[in-house]
Design an enzyme around this catalytic site. Structure first.
Site, PDB file in Angstrom:
ATOM      1  N   SER A 125      -5.857  36.104  -3.088  1.00  0.00           N
ATOM      2  CA  SER A 125      -7.250  36.358  -3.772  1.00  0.00           C
ATOM      3  C   SER A 125      -6.970  37.607  -4.794  1.00  0.00           C
ATOM      4  O   SER A 125      -6.188  37.359  -5.476  1.00  0.00           O
ATOM      5  CB  SER A 125      -8.384  36.673  -2.889  1.00  0.00           C
ATOM      6  OG  SER A 125      -9.502  36.475  -3.234  1.00  0.00           O
ATOM      7  N   ASP A 175     -12.341  25.674  -3.078  1.00  0.00           N
ATOM      8  CA  ASP A 175     -12.716  27.012  -3.099  1.00  0.00           C
ATOM      9  C   ASP A 175     -13.647  27.196  -4.381  1.00  0.00           C
ATOM     10  O   ASP A 175     -13.375  26.882  -5.534  1.00  0.00           O
ATOM     11  CB  ASP A 175     -11.227  27.589  -3.655  1.00  0.00           C
ATOM     12  CG  ASP A 175     -11.274  29.173  -3.537  1.00  0.00           C
ATOM     13  OD1 ASP A 175     -12.439  29.726  -3.748  1.00  0.00           O
ATOM     14  OD2 ASP A 175     -10.304  29.695  -3.480  1.00  0.00           O
ATOM     15  N   HIS A 206     -12.023  29.408   0.136  1.00  0.00           N
ATOM     16  CA  HIS A 206     -11.209  30.410  -0.321  1.00  0.00           C
ATOM     17  C   HIS A 206     -10.449  30.994   0.861  1.00  0.00           C
ATOM     18  O   HIS A 206      -9.624  31.623   0.475  1.00  0.00           O
ATOM     19  CB  HIS A 206     -12.213  31.307  -0.806  1.00  0.00           C
ATOM     20  CG  HIS A 206     -11.665  32.536  -1.881  1.00  0.00           C
ATOM     21  ND1 HIS A 206     -11.030  32.186  -2.934  1.00  0.00           N
ATOM     22  CD2 HIS A 206     -11.545  33.890  -1.612  1.00  0.00           C
ATOM     23  CE1 HIS A 206     -10.453  33.480  -3.515  1.00  0.00           C
ATOM     24  NE2 HIS A 206     -10.726  34.353  -2.521  1.00  0.00           N
TER      25      HIS A 206
HETATM   26  C1  MLT Z   1     -11.795  37.865  -4.771  1.00  0.00           C
HETATM   27  O1  MLT Z   1     -11.233  38.933  -4.628  1.00  0.00           O
HETATM   28  O2  MLT Z   1     -12.432  37.635  -4.239  1.00  0.00           O
HETATM   29  C2  MLT Z   1     -11.570  37.108  -5.802  1.00  0.00           C
HETATM   30  O3  MLT Z   1     -10.061  37.537  -6.649  1.00  0.00           O
HETATM   31  C3  MLT Z   1     -12.107  37.112  -7.129  1.00  0.00           C
HETATM   32  C4  MLT Z   1     -12.561  38.411  -7.634  1.00  0.00           C
HETATM   33  O4  MLT Z   1     -11.797  39.220  -7.760  1.00  0.00           O
HETATM   34  O5  MLT Z   1     -13.848  38.554  -8.246  1.00  0.00           O
END
Ligand code: MLT
Length: 227
Positions: A125, A175, A206
């Site tokens: 992420s 996701d 996610h």
């Molecule tokens: C997260 O950390 O949830 C994703 O990378 C999306 C974001 O950074 O907003």
């Protein structure tokens, strides 16, 4: 999970010199310079301990370097760079943090003695997004990357030459954050830069699943000699 050294490990107490709170566990391959080092980059709200078990599962012998993101969203949620809203990034901060993190990896290599040419990012992420940014802005820092739930972090003015990089992407079909389109666009961007990209889809959102871990592990075994 197998025994992973904790904060009492002497090798992990060098945060002040390197500028990031982090863990470091040396490679178990013969000689410090022999093995891969996995640069573990946690997701939003995570820390330097989160991905140690994942790293160990991906490669039982690899060195593990795991920094904590220095941005504190809302004063308490660690991230690797600022965002304006979910999925909307502060590009100037992202650029600055990408170079800062690359500098950390370089200094850590000098301090701990691992081979700076054998560093593979493993990011989830927010961590996957800064790893992708590093591939685009400071490609010499990484020889490859495993990106879980990555998005397009930025589009550089000039695409780097990534022809010597192998990249595994694992994305969730459902996701809502790192959407299918985001993952496909990132994969195309990396391919345009001549990286060898393997994008695999998981029947998930996610969150990270065991299928992600199995797929990444298989990819690492198959690609280890080229990394
Ligand atoms: C997260 O950390 O949830 C994703 O990378 C999306 C974001 O950074 O907003």
């Amino acid at each position: 999970m197998m025994g992973i050294p904790t904060s009492s490990s002497p090798a992990t107490n060098k945060s002040n010199q390197l500028g990031f709170t982090h863990r470091y566990i040396p490679s178990l391959d013969a000689g410090d310079r022999a093995g891969l080092t996995l640069l573990l980059l946690h997701g939003t709200g995570g820390n330097e301990d989160d991905l140690l078990p994942l790293g160990r599962e991906l490669d039982p012998n690899a060195g593990l370097l795991s920094p904590r993101g220095k941005i504190l969203e809302g004063g308490r949620i660690p991230r690797f760079f600022r965002r304006l809203a979910e999925g909307v990034f502060d590009i100037e901060d992202l650029k600055f943090r990408t170079h800062e993190l690359a500098g950390f990896v370089e200094k850590a290599s000098g301090m701990y003695g691992f081979d700076a040419h054998k560093v593979i990012a493993v990011g989830y992420s927010n961590g996957a997004n800064i790893a992708a940014s590093m591939l685009l802005l400071k490609p010499q820092t990484l020889s490859g990357a495993i990106l879980f739930r990555a998005m397009v972090p930025l589009v550089p003015d000039n695409l780097p030459d990534l022809s010597d990089k192998r990249i595994f992407m694992s994305s969730g079909l459902r996701d809502p954050i790192a959407t299918r389109q985001e993952a496909e666009t990132l994969s195309e961007l990396l391919k345009q830069a001549h990286a060898v990209v393997d994008l695999q889809w998981q029947n998930s959102g996610h969150e990270l699943t065991q299928d992600d871990v199995h797929a990444a592990k298989q990819w690492l075994v198959l690609n280890k000699k080229q990394l």
